[in-house]
Design a protein around this motif. Structure first.
Motif, short mmCIF file in Angstrom:
data_model
loop_
_atom_site.label_atom_id
_atom_site.label_comp_id
_atom_site.label_asym_id
_atom_site.label_seq_id
_atom_site.Cartn_x
_atom_site.Cartn_y
_atom_site.Cartn_z
N THR A 26 -5.64 -4.37 -7.25
CA THR A 26 -6.41 -5.59 -7.47
C THR A 26 -6.77 -6.20 -6.12
N ASP A 27 -7.75 -7.11 -6.10
CA ASP A 27 -8.27 -7.55 -4.81
C ASP A 27 -7.52 -8.70 -4.16
N SER A 28 -6.86 -9.53 -4.97
CA SER A 28 -6.26 -10.68 -4.30
C SER A 28 -4.84 -10.95 -4.75
N ASP A 29 -4.08 -11.49 -3.81
CA ASP A 29 -2.70 -11.86 -4.05
C ASP A 29 -2.71 -13.24 -4.71
N PRO A 30 -1.90 -13.44 -5.76
CA PRO A 30 -1.93 -14.76 -6.39
C PRO A 30 -1.39 -15.86 -5.47
N GLN A 59 1.33 -7.53 -0.81
CA GLN A 59 1.44 -6.09 -0.98
C GLN A 59 1.44 -5.67 -2.45
N ARG A 60 2.43 -6.09 -3.20
CA ARG A 60 2.42 -5.71 -4.61
C ARG A 60 3.33 -6.58 -5.48
N VAL A 61 3.03 -6.55 -6.78
CA VAL A 61 3.88 -7.17 -7.78
C VAL A 61 4.25 -6.05 -8.75
N ALA A 64 6.03 -2.66 -25.05
CA ALA A 64 4.84 -2.16 -24.37
C ALA A 64 4.99 -0.66 -24.17
N PHE A 65 3.87 0.04 -23.98
CA PHE A 65 3.94 1.49 -23.77
C PHE A 65 4.32 1.83 -22.34
N LEU A 66 3.72 1.11 -21.40
CA LEU A 66 3.97 1.42 -19.99
C LEU A 66 5.37 1.00 -19.59
N GLU A 67 6.04 1.87 -18.86
CA GLU A 67 7.38 1.54 -18.39
C GLU A 67 7.29 0.54 -17.23
N LYS A 68 6.31 0.79 -16.37
CA LYS A 68 6.13 -0.09 -15.21
C LYS A 68 4.65 -0.30 -14.92
N VAL A 69 4.33 -1.48 -14.43
CA VAL A 69 2.98 -1.75 -13.96
C VAL A 69 3.11 -2.22 -12.51
N VAL A 70 2.47 -1.51 -11.60
CA VAL A 70 2.49 -1.93 -10.19
C VAL A 70 1.12 -2.49 -9.86
N LEU A 71 1.07 -3.79 -9.56
CA LEU A 71 -0.19 -4.41 -9.16
C LEU A 71 -0.24 -4.37 -7.65
N SER A 72 -1.02 -3.44 -7.14
CA SER A 72 -1.08 -3.23 -5.70
C SER A 72 -2.25 -4.04 -5.14
N ILE A 73 -2.00 -4.80 -4.09
CA ILE A 73 -3.04 -5.71 -3.60
C ILE A 73 -3.85 -5.07 -2.48
N PHE A 126 -8.09 9.59 1.56
CA PHE A 126 -8.84 9.92 0.35
C PHE A 126 -9.19 11.40 0.29
N ARG A 127 -9.55 12.01 1.44
CA ARG A 127 -9.98 13.39 1.43
C ARG A 127 -8.79 14.35 1.53
N LEU A 128 -7.94 14.13 2.53
CA LEU A 128 -6.83 15.07 2.75
C LEU A 128 -5.55 14.67 2.01
N GLY A 129 -5.46 13.38 1.64
CA GLY A 129 -4.28 12.95 0.91
C GLY A 129 -2.98 13.04 1.71
N LEU A 130 -3.08 12.94 3.04
CA LEU A 130 -1.88 13.06 3.88
C LEU A 130 -1.03 11.80 3.86
N VAL A 131 -1.69 10.65 3.80
CA VAL A 131 -0.96 9.38 3.82
C VAL A 131 -1.52 8.48 2.71
N PRO A 132 -0.67 7.61 2.15
CA PRO A 132 -1.16 6.71 1.10
C PRO A 132 -2.06 5.63 1.70
N ALA A 133 -3.09 5.21 0.97
CA ALA A 133 -3.98 4.15 1.46
C ALA A 133 -3.32 2.79 1.30
N LEU A 134 -2.52 2.65 0.26
CA LEU A 134 -1.96 1.34 -0.07
C LEU A 134 -0.45 1.40 -0.17
N GLY A 135 0.16 0.30 0.23
CA GLY A 135 1.58 0.14 -0.02
C GLY A 135 2.47 1.18 0.62
N GLY A 136 1.98 1.89 1.64
CA GLY A 136 2.81 2.87 2.31
C GLY A 136 3.95 2.19 3.06
#
Lengths: 542, 325
Positions: A55-59, A220-222, A243-252, B172-182
């Motif tokens: 998602t685009d923004s942190d709350p 970063q994430r929730v 719920a069906f999903l075990e986990k939801v990671v909202l990555s910012i 995105f292309r090579l997938g070597l490192v994560p784009a987010l939350g690494g």
């Protein structure tokens, strides 16, 4: 919703025939605004798995009692339940934590009867005392509520009449309360979590919802985890139970290109707030793009009808006719956002189409009739005064609204109306809005109730001039706010929208639309009545 | 270097540190004052900005209560001195948005930014040195001109573009490192590389021109005459002598590094001081902006102090000529 910068020319990944097929279906149904579900609804949902959603923004603050941010709703909706729920299709209010309710004629007293089995994730019961503690907390100044408290305008208190029954009272009619009570802003949190103070709630909220907050790393994430034993989903949901999903990671991920790139490369399963340009590219690459028009006030322009010479309705009508919103949505939004057909969006209960047809000839006729003649530079004037509008808009702009302003500037120039563009920081724009010191203004507002017209356009709180001063409009809106009778409300809001269109009190441009991109594993990615994604029914295919 | 008595030198060094610390405090007060002034000069009212269009829902009594709660109803001088007094105790107040102590928010965001900036500086110094040394050692005309253009390119490419290209290719292309939350090294590589380029460019340019100039110095001729290989001369003799201006300039790139951090942290979705300040600016969160500005100012002052100190070790002349007396 961040600004769309540029398509970074990402090379399409493998195109799967099946995914392409579903994507096409989405495009087709999307045109009618019905694309609320991902493909494969007929299959049996599978429990388990982690959905990573970029998602685009942190709350900033997770607590919807405090935060006014849509991001707080996105994270909070799965964690807190509300007294009542709103059907995303019909806009009807249905039972949730409250199994029934009554209200007096003037919409000042609401009596709720709660269901008996709901509990918060900390084990405490969802009873009348807990609901009272929530409403009392929202209005307490120490909570520093930025939006939720406004929904409780005129709140005089809650009385617990029995273990599971309560009365919420207002000093003035508040017909908007019932719909507001369906949102997470007025969601019911565990009173036990209030003891640590409002800052602690910004980090973790405790509710009775199907998910719990297990981790929040700001910027970063929730992370939300499924709660076992959830048995009180509203009937608007597609299923009952956990719920069906075990986990939801909202990555910012604030960057648009990074969000869609992450989806394309399989690093996330779903992305929110996709820009129209990225949506086109994602669909070409075989991904699903779900779209949902958000409820509330459409993105509209307002000409200050309290300022000379714009008190003359003909001038405002001319501006409305000269602006070609079809061109705007085609050029800037690749038709992923629909052209607005009323000041309210079609997903708002009480919406009634009330369009102004675009016609340069009619606009010219109106301006001529009003006595404004074109000068040597093409701009009209009368008695030595130029026909110009200063437009102070928020910069940095979202949804390419800065480019939109330039396009509108060109369109209005064709009929001899000058627009002076004045990009300014948000604080400055808001200051001008609230002080009445503006000529041309643009807003959109998220809320699934037609009463939003009264609260936003007619507010004169603190002696500030209302954005749209018009007595006929005020009368229609007051009638709608003073009753919960569906037919009366419908008629009065239809009248209000008609009045706004006829007098060109607002010039609707486009319907703000939430675009969500999903991989072909994601099923039943749906939206709530506000138009935000919800994850309770969502599941992951193998 | 036996001619300078070491006891003398450490005495001079401590005088220098004392004087620099004293001036640092003055500069720091200046920095926080400017931060306070700038924050209050941003057009718009924080309470109205926080309420946004939603302000329409909030009744004036609530707005006034909020203003009082945030202490924004006091006079400006009053707010300023209250701010200075508590800042002196290391207390920057609480965030308007979340009510949490600003020091806690900074403490949470700082480690991520520090490791990023540290990695970027290190990487920049390594890449820059490699380019400079290689350009001196190579006999290839083509390689030589490529190496001459690289530093200019590294300094002029905007961070958002570099970040996008790196992500596109490696994630995105090579997938070597994560784009987010690494997390850990894997998450650090691309952002650090993005931020290291300006430093690499500066180091490479300064070192290369230094090495070029040193070519005809007598100590180089001496070393060559004694039979040292070209590589050994560059590594052992020339680099040490030309490192000084490069180190100073590396110190000055820390400022631009922080600027790049805002962009880099945003694109890579990393927490950090850059993200913190940009979100606080958008929200008119005065205490957080002031706190971060003060901390960044203090960091810059500390770094220039360290660079000066480092100088006294690398070049004894700095102390013996008593610049700091």
């Amino acid at each position: 919703m961040a600004q769309d910068l540029t398509d970074r020319g990402i090379i399409p990944l493998r195109i799967r025939a099946l995914a392409l097929l579903t994507a096409t279906t989405v495009i087709l149904t999307g045109c009618t605004g019905q694309a609320e579900r991902g493909g494969g609804d007929s299959a049996t949902p599978r429990a388990g798995g982690t959905l990573t959603f970029a998602t685009d923004s942190d709350p900033g603050c997770l607590d919807p009692h405090q935060s006014p941010a849509a991001a707080a709703l996105l994270t909070g909706r799965g964690v807190v339940d509300s007294l009542v729920a709103q059907d995303p299709k019909t806009g009807d209010v249905v039972p949730w934590l409250a199994e029934s309710w009554t209200t007096d004629e003037r919409a000042t007293t609401y009596t709720f009867k709660l269901r008996g089995d709901a509990t918060f994730s900390d084990g405490s019961p969802v009873d009348a005392a807990a609901v009272k503690a929530n409403f009392d907390r929202i209005v307490a100044p120490t909570t520093k509520s930025l939006l939720a408290a406004g929904f409780l305008a005129g709140y005089t208190g809650t009385t617990v009449t029995a273990d599971r029954t309560l009365e919420v009272r207002f000093g003035q009619p508040n017909a908007g309360f019932l719909q507001a009570a369906t949102t997470a802003f007025l969601g019911i949190q565990s009173p036990g979590s209030f003891a640590a103070g409002p800052p602690a709630s910004c980090r973790k909220i405790v509710g009775s919802g199907p998910f719990t907050v297990t981790e929040y790393i700001p910027q970063q994430r929730v992370t939300l985890a499924r709660r076992a034993g959830y048995r009180w989903a509203p009937r608007t949901a597609a299923h009952q139970g956990d719920a069906f999903l075990e986990k939801v990671v909202l990555s910012i991920a604030p960057d648009n290109g990074v969000r869609s790139g992450s989806l394309r490369s399989g690093q996330v399963e779903a992305v929110g707030n996709v820009t129209p340009r990225d949506a086109v590219a994602l669909e070409k690459a075989g991904f699903d793009v779900q779209r949902r028009e958000q409820a509330g006030i459409a993105y509209s322009l307002f000409v200050n009808s309290a300022k000379e010479p714009w008190t003359d309705a003909r001038l405002r009508q001319a501006v409305a006719k000269a602006i070609d919103s079809a061109e705007v949505v085609k050029t800037l939004y690749q038709d992923k956002y629909a052209r607005a057909t009323s000041v309210l969006t079609p997903t708002t209960p009480g919406y009634r189409a009330s369009e102004t047809s675009t016609s340069v000839a009619e606009a010219t006729g109106l301006l001529d009739a009003a006595g404004w003649q074109a000068g040597s530079d093409g701009i009209r004037s009368k008695d030595g005064k130029r026909l110009s509008l200063r437009w102070t808009y928020v910069s940095p702009a979202r949804e390419q609204r800065d480019l939109l302003a330039q396009l509108v500037q060109q369109q209005l120039r064709k009929v001899g109306v000058e627009v002076l563009l004045d990009p300014a920081p948000a604080g400055d724009v808001i200051r001008r809005q609230t002080s009445g010191d503006w000529q041309l203004n643009d807003i959109s507002f998220l809320r699934a109730d037609a009463d939003v017209l009264r609260t936003v356009l007619q507010s004169s709180a603190g002696g500030r001039p209302p954005m749209v001063p018009d007595s006929a409009l005020a009368a229609a809106l007051a009638e709608g706010a003073g009753t919960l009778e569906p037919d009366v409300r419908k008629a009065s809001y239809a009248r209000a929208q008609q009045r706004i269109a006829e007098e060109a009190l607002a010039i609707p441009i486009y319907n703000p639309t939430y675009l969500m991109g999903t991989s072909d594993r994601v099923r039943a990615a749906t939206f709530d009545a506000q138009g935000l994604p919800q994850f309770y029914d969502t599941w992951l295919d193998r | 270097m036996s001619w300078a008595r070491s006891g003398d030198r450490s005495g001079i060094r401590s005088t220098m540190v004392r004087r620099r610390l004293l001036s640092a405090v003055t500069v720091l007060i200046g920095v926080v004052t400017v931060a306070f002034a700038v924050v209050h000069l941003i057009p718009g009212d924080p309470v109205q900005t926080m309420l946004g269009t939603g302000g329409a829902f909030v009744d004036p009594a609530q707005e006034a209560a909020l203003r009082h709660e945030l202490r924004l109803d006091r006079s400006l001088p009053d707010q300023y001195f209250a701010f200075l007094a508590s800042a002196a105790r290391g207390d920057f107040g609480t965030s308007f948005q979340t009510g949490e102590p600003v020091t806690r928010l900074i403490a949470e965001a700082a480690p991520a930014s520090l490791s990023l900036a540290g990695a970027a500086l290190l990487l920049g110094a390594l890449i820059g040195t490699a380019i400079a040394v290689l350009s001196r050692l190579t006999d290839s005309r083509v390689l030589g001109s490529v190496l001459a253009v690289l530093p200019v390119l590294a300094m002029s490419l905007p961070a958002y573009w570099v970040a996008a290209v790196l992500l596109q290719f490696f994630s995105f292309r090579l997938g070597l490192v994560p784009a987010l939350g690494g997390t850990g090294i894997r998450g650090l590589i691309l952002p650090a590389l993005t931020m290291s380029l300006p430093t690499a460019g500066v180091v490479a340019q300064v070192l290369a021109s230094g090495l070029r100039a040193a070519e005809h110095e007598s100590y180089v001729l001496m070393a060559r005459a004694k039979g040292a290989t070209r590589a050994r001369v560059v590594w052992r003799h020339m680099l040490r002598n030309t490192a000084l201006p490069a180190i100073t300039l590396t110190g000055t790139t820390v400022g631009s590094l922080l600027g790049a951090a805002v962009v880099t942290e945003t694109i890579f979705g990393r927490p950090g001081l850059g993200r913190l300040i940009i979100t606080s600016l958008n929200a008119h969160d005065y205490p957080v902006i002031q706190g971060v500005a003060a901390v960044l100012g203090a960091t810059m002052i500390l770094i220039s102090l360290l660079v000066d100190l480092l100088f006294t070790y690398l070049d004894p002349r700095v102390v013996s000529t008593a610049v700091w007396r």
